[in-house]
Design an enzyme around this catalytic site. Structure first.
Site, mmCIF file in Angstrom:
data_model
loop_
_atom_site.group_PDB
_atom_site.id
_atom_site.type_symbol
_atom_site.label_atom_id
_atom_site.label_comp_id
_atom_site.label_asym_id
_atom_site.label_seq_id
_atom_site.Cartn_x
_atom_site.Cartn_y
_atom_site.Cartn_z
ATOM 1 N N LEU A 191 0.847 -1.181 0.000
ATOM 2 C CA LEU A 191 0.000 0.000 0.000
ATOM 3 C C LEU A 191 0.888 1.238 0.000
ATOM 4 O O LEU A 191 1.604 1.502 0.970
ATOM 5 C CB LEU A 191 -0.912 0.005 1.226
ATOM 6 C CG LEU A 191 -1.935 -1.133 1.299
ATOM 7 C CD1 LEU A 191 -2.732 -1.052 2.597
ATOM 8 C CD2 LEU A 191 -2.867 -1.124 0.092
ATOM 9 N N GLY A 211 4.163 0.509 4.934
ATOM 10 C CA GLY A 211 5.558 0.876 5.202
ATOM 11 C C GLY A 211 5.723 1.495 6.575
ATOM 12 O O GLY A 211 5.120 2.522 6.875
ATOM 13 N N ASP A 215 9.236 9.681 8.228
ATOM 14 C CA ASP A 215 10.414 10.396 7.700
ATOM 15 C C ASP A 215 10.122 11.833 7.298
ATOM 16 O O ASP A 215 11.012 12.536 6.808
ATOM 17 C CB ASP A 215 10.971 9.645 6.490
ATOM 18 C CG ASP A 215 10.037 9.731 5.286
ATOM 19 O OD1 ASP A 215 8.820 9.927 5.493
ATOM 20 O OD2 ASP A 215 10.519 9.624 4.150
ATOM 21 N N ASN A 217 8.534 13.092 4.823
ATOM 22 C CA ASN A 217 8.711 13.285 3.371
ATOM 23 C C ASN A 217 10.163 13.405 2.925
ATOM 24 O O ASN A 217 10.447 13.945 1.853
ATOM 25 C CB ASN A 217 7.923 14.512 2.888
ATOM 26 C CG ASN A 217 6.427 14.331 3.080
ATOM 27 O OD1 ASN A 217 5.912 13.220 2.999
ATOM 28 N ND2 ASN A 217 5.729 15.424 3.342
ATOM 29 N N LYS A 249 -1.217 13.077 0.642
ATOM 30 C CA LYS A 249 -2.020 11.894 0.903
ATOM 31 C C LYS A 249 -1.270 10.812 1.684
ATOM 32 O O LYS A 249 -1.730 9.686 1.766
ATOM 33 C CB LYS A 249 -2.518 11.294 -0.414
ATOM 34 C CG LYS A 249 -3.515 12.154 -1.154
ATOM 35 C CD LYS A 249 -4.123 11.417 -2.331
ATOM 36 C CE LYS A 249 -3.088 11.065 -3.375
ATOM 37 N NZ LYS A 249 -3.685 10.357 -4.529
ATOM 38 N N LEU A 251 -0.390 8.964 4.846
ATOM 39 C CA LEU A 251 -1.018 8.786 6.151
ATOM 40 C C LEU A 251 -0.091 8.037 7.100
ATOM 41 O O LEU A 251 0.793 7.304 6.671
ATOM 42 C CB LEU A 251 -2.328 8.002 6.003
ATOM 43 C CG LEU A 251 -3.370 8.588 5.050
ATOM 44 C CD1 LEU A 251 -4.574 7.658 4.952
ATOM 45 C CD2 LEU A 251 -3.806 9.970 5.499
#
Length: 315
Positions: A191, A211, A215, A217, A249, A251
């Site tokens: 996912l 996952g 981090d 991004n 997006k 989450l």
């Protein structure tokens, strides 16, 4: 010479006898003084003195009595609290019907192989998210088959330090191996919000991977790249079809986990998203035409302000 020795011994004996007499006189004198002192005390003073002596003798007994009373009060409080809890539990059991639990065969895997990409503060955030996933799955009406894979490094250390009870967690599969060594490759679906594939339905025979990465991004697209490298299926949740968000997006691990649990329970992606997504994400419902309620209101407002000629041209 013999006469002189006899005289000396007689003299020494006389001195010893005199010393003994003096000691006896002193003892007798001391006893007499004590008796005289005792006789000099009034009846009230003697009574007070005896009372003081008795008080000193019973000091340890009083101390033990205080301990016993304190222990008794503690036991009474504990019994009282237990009775209240028992009454509360009995009331809640009468008030709420027993929740039906239907376990799902669907697997949810948290991939913990990103440990070396995170700072310790982010590892601790991931630890809390995993704790939330575990708690939500335990209380869910449709619990999934929960897996933690590649557990080790900083994350395991954080769990050992902050939550030693994790080794006793139930209904969870905790593995040090990579998920590809635990679940068959054809069952795996990663996912990731970067996937071009949109997940419309959940397949109970699949293992969906989340996952385990916090981090901010710094490593965009890394989960998508991992999925492609391993040659496994990948997909994103149908978030854009139902929700418009102010932020990216991406989450949190526990949000993805809870959304899937909510979907299994409600059978609706829309309800699942709005049940779980936090308000800070600025989630707004999207209609069938792809527009939000606010956008439709603005369009209606613009239409009301049109002139008759403009309205006639549109019609």
């Amino acid at each position: 010479m013999a006469d002189e020795r006899v005289k000396c011994e007689a003299s020494a004996q006389q001195e010893k006898d005199n010393d003994g007499d003096e000691s006896g006189q002193k003892i007798a004198s001391g006893n007499g003084e004590a008796a005289a002192e005792d006789q000099s005390l009034s009846k009230r003073q003697r009574k007070k003195l005896l009372k003081q002596q008795k008080w000193e003798e019973e000091r340890e007994l009083r101390k033990q009595r205080r301990k016993d009373r304190k222990q008794q009060r503690r036991l009474q409080r504990q019994n009282h609290h237990q009775e209240e809890e028992d009454r509360g539990e009995a009331h809640s059991v009468r008030k709420r019907p027993r929740r039906e639990v239907t376990s799902s065969s669907l697997k949810l895997v948290v991939d913990c192989s990103f440990d070396n990409l995170m700072l310790i503060k982010d590892v601790r955030k991931l630890h809390k998210q995993i704790q939330r996933c575990y708690a939500e799955n335990r209380r869910s009406s449709h619990p999934v088959q929960f897996y933690l894979t590649s557990l080790g490094g900083q994350l395991k250390q954080s769990m050992d330090d902050k939550d030693k009870g994790w080794v006793n967690w139930k209904d969870i599969n905790i593995k040090t191996e990579h998920y590809s060594e635990v679940v068959a490759k054809e069952e795996l679906v990663y996912l990731t919000s970067d996937s071009p594939n949109v997940l419309e339905e959940l397949d109970q025979k699949k293992a969906y991977i989340i996952g385990g990465l916090v981090d901010h991004n710094h490593h965009k697209g890394i989960t998508f790249e991992r999925a492609k490298e391993l040659g496994i299926d990948h997909a994103q949740l149908p978030l854009s079809s139902f929700v418009k968000m102010n932020s990216r997006k991406v989450l949190a691990v526990n949000h993805v986990f809870e959304i899937i649990l909510a979907y299994l329970e409600k059978g609706s992606w829309r309800e699942a998203f709005f049940t779980v997504l936090p308000q800070r994400k600025g989630a707004v419902a999207v209609g069938q035409d792809g527009a939000t309620a606010q956008e439709r209101e603005e369009e209606d407002s613009d239409s009301d302000s049109d002139t008759p000629e403009q309205t006639e041209k549109r019609t």
